[in-house]
Design an enzyme around this catalytic site. Structure first.
Site, short mmCIF file in Angstrom:
data_model
loop_
_atom_site.label_atom_id
_atom_site.label_comp_id
_atom_site.label_asym_id
_atom_site.label_seq_id
_atom_site.Cartn_x
_atom_site.Cartn_y
_atom_site.Cartn_z
N ASP A 28 0.85 -1.20 0.00
CA ASP A 28 0.00 0.00 0.00
C ASP A 28 0.89 1.25 0.00
O ASP A 28 1.91 1.30 0.68
CB ASP A 28 -0.90 -0.02 1.25
CG ASP A 28 -2.04 0.99 1.15
OD1 ASP A 28 -3.20 0.57 1.05
OD2 ASP A 28 -1.75 2.21 1.17
N ASN A 85 -12.91 -2.98 2.83
CA ASN A 85 -13.80 -1.84 3.02
C ASN A 85 -14.82 -1.83 1.89
O ASN A 85 -14.44 -1.79 0.72
CB ASN A 85 -13.00 -0.54 3.05
CG ASN A 85 -12.08 -0.46 4.25
OD1 ASN A 85 -12.45 -0.88 5.35
ND2 ASN A 85 -10.89 0.09 4.07
N GLY A 91 -15.15 3.41 4.55
CA GLY A 91 -13.91 4.10 4.17
C GLY A 91 -13.34 3.64 2.85
O GLY A 91 -12.18 3.91 2.55
N SER A 93 -12.10 3.87 -0.62
CA SER A 93 -11.69 5.03 -1.41
C SER A 93 -11.34 4.67 -2.85
O SER A 93 -11.32 5.55 -3.71
CB SER A 93 -10.50 5.73 -0.75
OG SER A 93 -9.38 4.86 -0.66
N HIS A 98 -10.45 -4.85 -3.02
CA HIS A 98 -9.09 -5.17 -2.56
C HIS A 98 -9.16 -5.62 -1.12
O HIS A 98 -9.96 -5.14 -0.34
CB HIS A 98 -8.15 -3.97 -2.72
CG HIS A 98 -8.71 -2.68 -2.20
ND1 HIS A 98 -9.64 -1.96 -2.91
CD2 HIS A 98 -8.49 -2.00 -1.06
CE1 HIS A 98 -9.96 -0.88 -2.23
NE2 HIS A 98 -9.28 -0.88 -1.08
N HIS A 100 -7.05 -5.70 2.28
CA HIS A 100 -5.88 -5.17 2.99
C HIS A 100 -5.32 -6.29 3.86
O HIS A 100 -6.08 -6.95 4.59
CB HIS A 100 -6.28 -4.02 3.92
CG HIS A 100 -6.83 -2.80 3.26
ND1 HIS A 100 -6.09 -1.66 3.08
CD2 HIS A 100 -8.06 -2.53 2.75
CE1 HIS A 100 -6.83 -0.74 2.49
NE2 HIS A 100 -8.05 -1.24 2.28
P1 DGP Z 1 -9.66 1.65 0.66
O1 DGP Z 1 -9.73 2.88 1.54
O2 DGP Z 1 -10.08 0.37 1.38
O3 DGP Z 1 -10.38 1.85 -0.65
O4 DGP Z 1 -8.11 1.45 0.36
C1 DGP Z 1 -7.46 1.96 -0.75
C2 DGP Z 1 -5.99 1.84 -0.47
O5 DGP Z 1 -5.30 1.99 -1.69
C3 DGP Z 1 -5.42 2.89 0.48
O6 DGP Z 1 -4.91 2.25 1.64
C4 DGP Z 1 -4.31 3.56 -0.31
C5 DGP Z 1 -4.07 2.61 -1.45
N1 DGP Z 1 -3.68 3.24 -2.70
C6 DGP Z 1 -4.37 4.21 -3.35
N2 DGP Z 1 -3.73 4.54 -4.47
C7 DGP Z 1 -2.62 3.75 -4.54
C8 DGP Z 1 -1.57 3.63 -5.48
O7 DGP Z 1 -1.51 4.32 -6.53
N3 DGP Z 1 -0.60 2.72 -5.21
C9 DGP Z 1 -0.63 1.94 -4.08
N4 DGP Z 1 0.38 1.07 -3.91
N5 DGP Z 1 -1.62 2.02 -3.18
C10 DGP Z 1 -2.60 2.93 -3.41
#
Ligand code: DGP
Length: 112
Positions: A28, A85, A91, A93, A98, A100
């Site tokens: 992440d 999520n 939350g 985003s 995905h 985590h």
């Molecule tokens: P959520 O809030 O559950 O939708 O998590 C989205 C996650 O994605 C957040 O923890 C940050 C991660 N994230 C967003 N953009 C990028 C990216 O461009 N690269 C990586 N490696 N992670 C990203």
């Protein structure tokens, strides 16, 4: 295309941890724990509530892969948490399903 589809095709770089035919795992960009990996299907399922019955095997393989990912990153014995999520109150985003994988410190419960 979602950010995660672009990562899956290599258009956007990411620190990959694991690659399979139909999903990938990468670190992440904004880690919330010493180990914070996202496990992401290559195809875009927007969120788990929109997964189809036919996605069941893919989702199962993603969950089963967490053991090997945790082992590779040295947190299999200390433990890890999996979070999905789903929707605004949770939350979410990035509208691309995905999982985590969080580990490497004592995680609090209940989550905030
Ligand atoms: P959520 O809030 O559950 O939708 O998590 C989205 C996650 O994605 C957040 O923890 C940050 C991660 N994230 C967003 N953009 C990028 C990216 O461009 N690269 C990586 N490696 N992670 C990203």
């Amino acid at each position: 295309m979602t950010i995660f589809e672009k990562i899956a095709t290599g258009e956007i770089p990411a620190k990959l941890v694991h690659e399979a035919d139909d999903f990938i795992a990468f670190h992440d960009v904004s880690p919330q724990a010493p180990v914070h990996v996202l496990i992401v299907p290559r195809k875009c399922i927007p969120r788990v509530a929109l997964a189809a019955a036919g996605d069941g095997e893919l989702l199962g393989r993603m969950l089963l892969a967490t053991r090997g990912i945790a082992q590779k990153l040295g947190v299999l014995e200390s433990g890890y948490r999996l979070v999905i999520n789903n929707g605004p109150d949770a939350g979410e985003s990035v509208p691309h399903l995905h999982v985590h994988l969080l580990a490497g410190r004592q995680l609090h419960w209940p989550p905030g």
